[in-house]
Design an enzyme around this catalytic site. Structure first.
Site, mmCIF file in Angstrom:
data_model
loop_
_atom_site.group_PDB
_atom_site.id
_atom_site.type_symbol
_atom_site.label_atom_id
_atom_site.label_comp_id
_atom_site.label_asym_id
_atom_site.label_seq_id
_atom_site.Cartn_x
_atom_site.Cartn_y
_atom_site.Cartn_z
ATOM 1 N N VAL A 34 -6.416 -8.008 19.509
ATOM 2 C CA VAL A 34 -6.307 -9.376 18.994
ATOM 3 C C VAL A 34 -5.087 -10.009 19.194
ATOM 4 O O VAL A 34 -3.854 -9.255 19.118
ATOM 5 C CB VAL A 34 -6.740 -9.187 17.625
ATOM 6 C CG1 VAL A 34 -6.726 -10.615 16.769
ATOM 7 C CG2 VAL A 34 -8.011 -8.490 17.352
ATOM 8 N N SER A 54 -8.464 1.812 14.691
ATOM 9 C CA SER A 54 -8.200 1.314 16.149
ATOM 10 C C SER A 54 -8.967 2.120 17.186
ATOM 11 O O SER A 54 -9.107 3.286 17.130
ATOM 12 C CB SER A 54 -6.549 1.262 15.916
ATOM 13 O OG SER A 54 -6.511 1.041 17.607
ATOM 14 N N LYS A 102 -3.996 6.502 13.102
ATOM 15 C CA LYS A 102 -5.400 5.988 13.345
ATOM 16 C C LYS A 102 -6.245 6.970 13.243
ATOM 17 O O LYS A 102 -7.474 6.688 12.781
ATOM 18 C CB LYS A 102 -5.403 4.940 14.215
ATOM 19 C CG LYS A 102 -4.541 3.453 14.105
ATOM 20 C CD LYS A 102 -5.207 2.927 12.566
ATOM 21 C CE LYS A 102 -4.366 1.404 12.458
ATOM 22 N NZ LYS A 102 -4.767 0.742 11.308
ATOM 23 N N THR A 117 -1.982 -11.116 17.639
ATOM 24 C CA THR A 117 -1.512 -11.053 16.364
ATOM 25 C C THR A 117 0.087 -10.791 16.427
ATOM 26 O O THR A 117 0.262 -10.466 17.563
ATOM 27 C CB THR A 117 -2.032 -10.019 15.398
ATOM 28 O OG1 THR A 117 -1.763 -8.777 15.792
ATOM 29 C CG2 THR A 117 -3.466 -10.636 15.043
ATOM 30 N N GLN A 125 9.317 7.084 13.786
ATOM 31 C CA GLN A 125 7.946 6.274 14.064
ATOM 32 C C GLN A 125 6.740 7.038 13.412
ATOM 33 O O GLN A 125 5.941 6.490 12.755
ATOM 34 C CB GLN A 125 7.764 5.938 15.574
ATOM 35 C CG GLN A 125 8.909 5.095 16.164
ATOM 36 C CD GLN A 125 8.544 4.490 17.470
ATOM 37 O OE1 GLN A 125 7.272 4.357 17.844
ATOM 38 N NE2 GLN A 125 9.549 4.095 18.115
ATOM 39 N N ILE A 177 1.022 -1.271 -0.034
ATOM 40 C CA ILE A 177 0.005 0.116 0.030
ATOM 41 C C ILE A 177 0.919 1.106 -0.033
ATOM 42 O O ILE A 177 0.263 2.508 -0.279
ATOM 43 C CB ILE A 177 -1.020 0.015 1.131
ATOM 44 C CG1 ILE A 177 -0.371 0.025 2.650
ATOM 45 C CG2 ILE A 177 -1.896 -1.200 0.986
ATOM 46 C CD1 ILE A 177 -1.287 0.435 3.573
ATOM 47 N N TYR A 186 1.239 5.748 16.382
ATOM 48 C CA TYR A 186 0.238 4.963 15.722
ATOM 49 C C TYR A 186 -1.312 5.698 16.069
ATOM 50 O O TYR A 186 -2.134 5.534 15.389
ATOM 51 C CB TYR A 186 0.325 3.711 16.805
ATOM 52 C CG TYR A 186 -0.738 2.573 16.286
ATOM 53 C CD1 TYR A 186 -0.646 1.795 15.278
ATOM 54 C CD2 TYR A 186 -1.738 2.481 17.244
ATOM 55 C CE1 TYR A 186 -1.486 0.804 14.723
ATOM 56 C CE2 TYR A 186 -2.612 1.332 16.870
ATOM 57 C CZ TYR A 186 -2.524 0.756 15.642
ATOM 58 O OH TYR A 186 -3.486 -0.331 15.099
ATOM 59 N N LYS A 245 6.618 -1.423 18.001
ATOM 60 C CA LYS A 245 6.398 -1.823 19.352
ATOM 61 C C LYS A 245 6.752 -0.919 20.307
ATOM 62 O O LYS A 245 7.548 -0.107 20.157
ATOM 63 C CB LYS A 245 7.568 -3.173 19.657
ATOM 64 C CG LYS A 245 7.338 -4.426 18.413
ATOM 65 C CD LYS A 245 6.235 -5.248 18.903
ATOM 66 C CE LYS A 245 6.215 -6.378 17.601
ATOM 67 N NZ LYS A 245 4.872 -6.719 17.596
#
Ligand code: NDP
Length: 284
Positions: free
Chosen positions: A233, A142, A201, A235, A108, A66, A197, A98
């Site tokens: 979740v 999220s 989102k 993952t 980041q 993407i 992050y 992480k």
């Protein structure tokens, strides 16, 4: 490969593993049409398709990174030529550093926004012209977008929830300004919190609300776009700490991807556990 223009088709980004893989599995069982598992790494994608085949799920594969315009355009041409349109698009691909990462915040911010926001938007900009009436689009955001929104300075919060007055260009500028400021350690001055992050989102959730607003004016009827949180979740992204299985995480994205014709709600919403969640600024 040739099909008639009548075959319905679904595409899931970043689906060689994790929640995307489970979304493909669910679509193979429930969607009337062809389902494309896509991955940036061809070998990983083909392996995932093979694994699904062993369970009796027949997904097809197309490569897609993407963040790479040439791969997006190849997918677009392929869909146009083979199907003449697109019926379901699940924008699932995403990354998260992480918590223990020692990468500088500037990096980041740039890398995370580049994938989660710019990459997702680039896929939408390329593929939305192919969407047929009754198409369903799911942008996997999220709960981090809600938390991060609450941590933005109030003026910024108010801009980010004022969907009637926020253009996609405004949103792109806000996200670019976040990244540019983060590179100088000044993102706090613009009202952003210390979450790359979360900021990325926020971009995905707000993008979704703007997309639905604009599609309401489109001549193609009944196109529904929603953002969602899959929950926490188990993952690779969560280092397997999440309490939901990938199939449980896929439940809300699948519900949104399979909304029946003429759905009026959820439509242009942020959805979690199949319920519409708030997207609003703090009161003061
Ligand atoms: P995983 O890390 O398990 O899977 C992410 C998928 O995205 C992988 O297939 C990965 O490919 C792919 N991907 C990453 N970058 C790109 C790219 N540039 N182009 C194409 N594919 C890419 O994560 P999850 O399954 O947990 O996450 C799926 C989505 O759900 C993400 O958007 C995430 O932010 C969101 N989410 C997840 C939560 C959770 O608890 N897990 C909670 C809230 C949201 P590769 O294998 O090549 O790296």
């Amino acid at each position: 490969m040739s099909t008639s223009g009548n075959t319905r088709v679904a595409v899931v980004t970043g689906s060689n593993k994790g929640i995307g893989y489970a979304i493909v599995r669910g679509l193979c069982k429930q969607f009337q049409g062809d389902v494309f598992l896509t991955a940036r790494n061809k070998d990983l994608g083909l392996k995932a398709v093979e694994d699904l085949k062993k369970e009796g799920c027949n997904a097809k594969f197309h490569q897609l990174d993407i963040t790479k315009t040439d791969t997006i355009n190849k997918l677009k041409s392929f869909l146009q030529e083979t199907y003449g349109g697109l019926d379901v698009l699940v924008n699932n691909a995403g990354i998260a550093y992480k918590q223990a990462s020692t990468a500088p915040f500037s990096e980041q911010a740039e890398v995370t926004v580049q994938t989660n926001f710019n990459g997702t938007l680039a896929v939408c900009e390329a593929l939305f012209p192919l969407l047929r009436p009754n198409a369903r689009v799911v942008n996997v955001s999220s709960m981090a977008s809600q938390y991060a929104l609450k941590k933005c300075k109030l003026d910024l919060q108010k801009r980010l929830v004022d969907i009637p007055r926020l253009s996609m260009e405004d949103l792109k500028t806000l996200m670019k300004d976040f990244v540019d400021a983060a590179k100088k350690g000044k993102h706090g001055d613009l009202g952003w919190p210390d979450s790359a992050y979360g900021a990325s989102k926020i971009g995905v959730t707000v993008m979704t609300l703007i997309q639905q607003r604009d599609l309401l004016k489109d001549t193609r009827k009944d196109i529904v776009v929603n953002a969602c949180c899959p929950g926490y979740v188990d993952t690779d992204m969560t280092s397997h700490k999440g309490h939901k299985t990938i199939d449980q995480g896929a439940d809300t994205p699948l519900y949104l991807a399979l909304l029946p014709p003429n759905t009026t709600s959820p439509k242009g919403n942020y959805v979690s556990d199949r319920k519409i969640g708030p997207w609003e600024a703090a009161k003061s």
